[in-house]
Motif scaffolding. Sequence first.
Motif, PDB file in Angstrom:
ATOM      1  N   ARG A  59       0.823  -1.201   0.000  1.00 53.15           N
ATOM      2  CA  ARG A  59       0.000   0.000   0.000  1.00 53.15           C
ATOM      3  C   ARG A  59       0.864   1.261   0.000  1.00 53.15           C
ATOM      4  O   ARG A  59       2.053   1.216   0.332  1.00 53.15           O
ATOM      5  CB  ARG A  59      -0.925   0.020   1.223  1.00 53.15           C
ATOM      6  CG  ARG A  59      -1.871  -1.147   1.265  1.00 53.15           C
ATOM      7  CD  ARG A  59      -2.897  -1.071   2.364  1.00 53.15           C
ATOM      8  NE  ARG A  59      -2.458  -0.425   3.598  1.00 53.15           N
ATOM      9  CZ  ARG A  59      -2.979  -0.675   4.793  1.00 53.15           C
ATOM     10  NH1 ARG A  59      -3.957  -1.561   4.933  1.00 53.15           N
ATOM     11  NH2 ARG A  59      -2.535  -0.044   5.855  1.00 53.15           N
ATOM     12  N   VAL A  63       2.485  -0.261   4.170  1.00 60.96           N
ATOM     13  CA  VAL A  63       2.034  -1.532   4.732  1.00 60.96           C
ATOM     14  C   VAL A  63       1.925  -2.569   3.619  1.00 60.96           C
ATOM     15  O   VAL A  63       1.361  -2.292   2.561  1.00 60.96           O
ATOM     16  CB  VAL A  63       0.668  -1.366   5.445  1.00 60.96           C
ATOM     17  CG1 VAL A  63       0.120  -2.717   5.893  1.00 60.96           C
ATOM     18  CG2 VAL A  63       0.794  -0.413   6.622  1.00 60.96           C
ATOM     19  N   THR A  64       2.461  -3.752   3.855  1.00 59.05           N
ATOM     20  CA  THR A  64       2.287  -4.878   2.945  1.00 59.05           C
ATOM     21  C   THR A  64       1.141  -5.732   3.470  1.00 59.05           C
ATOM     22  O   THR A  64       1.162  -6.159   4.626  1.00 59.05           O
ATOM     23  CB  THR A  64       3.564  -5.730   2.848  1.00 59.05           C
ATOM     24  OG1 THR A  64       4.622  -4.919   2.332  1.00 59.05           O
ATOM     25  CG2 THR A  64       3.360  -6.935   1.946  1.00 59.05           C
ATOM     26  N   VAL A  65       0.140  -5.950   2.610  1.00 59.57           N
ATOM     27  CA  VAL A  65      -1.012  -6.775   2.949  1.00 59.57           C
ATOM     28  C   VAL A  65      -0.780  -8.162   2.371  1.00 59.57           C
ATOM     29  O   VAL A  65      -0.497  -8.304   1.176  1.00 59.57           O
ATOM     30  CB  VAL A  65      -2.322  -6.169   2.392  1.00 59.57           C
ATOM     31  CG1 VAL A  65      -3.511  -7.061   2.727  1.00 59.57           C
ATOM     32  CG2 VAL A  65      -2.523  -4.762   2.934  1.00 59.57           C
ATOM     33  N   ARG A  85      -4.770 -13.778   6.129  1.00 55.58           N
ATOM     34  CA  ARG A  85      -4.544 -12.373   5.801  1.00 55.58           C
ATOM     35  C   ARG A  85      -3.587 -11.857   6.864  1.00 55.58           C
ATOM     36  O   ARG A  85      -3.586 -12.327   8.003  1.00 55.58           O
ATOM     37  CB  ARG A  85      -5.848 -11.585   5.855  1.00 55.58           C
ATOM     38  CG  ARG A  85      -6.916 -12.065   4.897  1.00 55.58           C
ATOM     39  CD  ARG A  85      -6.762 -11.577   3.512  1.00 55.58           C
ATOM     40  NE  ARG A  85      -6.904 -10.126   3.487  1.00 55.58           N
ATOM     41  CZ  ARG A  85      -6.893  -9.421   2.372  1.00 55.58           C
ATOM     42  NH1 ARG A  85      -6.761 -10.013   1.226  1.00 55.58           N
ATOM     43  NH2 ARG A  85      -7.008  -8.122   2.408  1.00 55.58           N
ATOM     44  N   LEU A  87      -0.579  -8.396   7.933  1.00 54.91           N
ATOM     45  CA  LEU A  87       0.028  -7.088   7.693  1.00 54.91           C
ATOM     46  C   LEU A  87       1.489  -7.132   8.106  1.00 54.91           C
ATOM     47  O   LEU A  87       1.835  -7.731   9.136  1.00 54.91           O
ATOM     48  CB  LEU A  87      -0.678  -5.998   8.508  1.00 54.91           C
ATOM     49  CG  LEU A  87      -2.153  -5.768   8.242  1.00 54.91           C
ATOM     50  CD1 LEU A  87      -2.708  -4.734   9.216  1.00 54.91           C
ATOM     51  CD2 LEU A  87      -2.388  -5.333   6.801  1.00 54.91           C
ATOM     52  N   HIS A  89       4.800  -4.263   8.330  1.00 53.89           N
ATOM     53  CA  HIS A  89       5.282  -2.899   8.125  1.00 53.89           C
ATOM     54  C   HIS A  89       6.308  -2.543   9.192  1.00 53.89           C
ATOM     55  O   HIS A  89       6.425  -3.220  10.216  1.00 53.89           O
ATOM     56  CB  HIS A  89       4.129  -1.884   8.129  1.00 53.89           C
ATOM     57  CG  HIS A  89       3.329  -1.869   9.386  1.00 53.89           C
ATOM     58  ND1 HIS A  89       3.704  -1.169  10.502  1.00 53.89           N
ATOM     59  CD2 HIS A  89       2.179  -2.491   9.709  1.00 53.89           C
ATOM     60  CE1 HIS A  89       2.806  -1.339  11.458  1.00 53.89           C
ATOM     61  NE2 HIS A  89       1.868  -2.156  11.010  1.00 53.89           N
TER      62      HIS A  89
END
Length: 151
Positions: A59, A63-65, A85, A87, A89
């Motif tokens: 993003r 942040v990497t999702v 899922r 996150l 960062h």
Amino acid sequence: MIATRPLFELRLRVPTIVDVGDTPLGRRRIATVAGGEFSGERLRGEVVATPAGDWLLQRSDGVTVLDVRLLLRTDDGESIYMTYRGLRHGPADVMARVAAGEPVDPASYYFRMVPIFETASKKYEWLNKIVAVGTGRREAQGPIYSIEEVL
């Protein structure tokens, strides 16, 4: 206070990441999961290489999702579908070192995930009924997660 108990440690081998580029949602990358293993007191086994992957989205806020799908095969031959899922960062310099595969103290960045399990196995059907959480660290060969069952 939320009570948990260890479920298993999950180690993934991620040899390739395809960079799709900047999309309207962010920078899209797709990671190939080439296998791995999981081990805990109540279950253990291997990660089946196909099908398996991580659809990563970087993003604009850094942040990497994570959007991961895996097939687990227990050491007694049962199949478990696992999705999660998550996150990841942290400070830009720390995340650059993580991306380069350098050893980084996992306390210096945020890496969390929420797995969901699905199985037809009678032995492991309890997995269909739990909530779990995990903390991760990224090493050169791939991520390693400590996954806990929420009691």
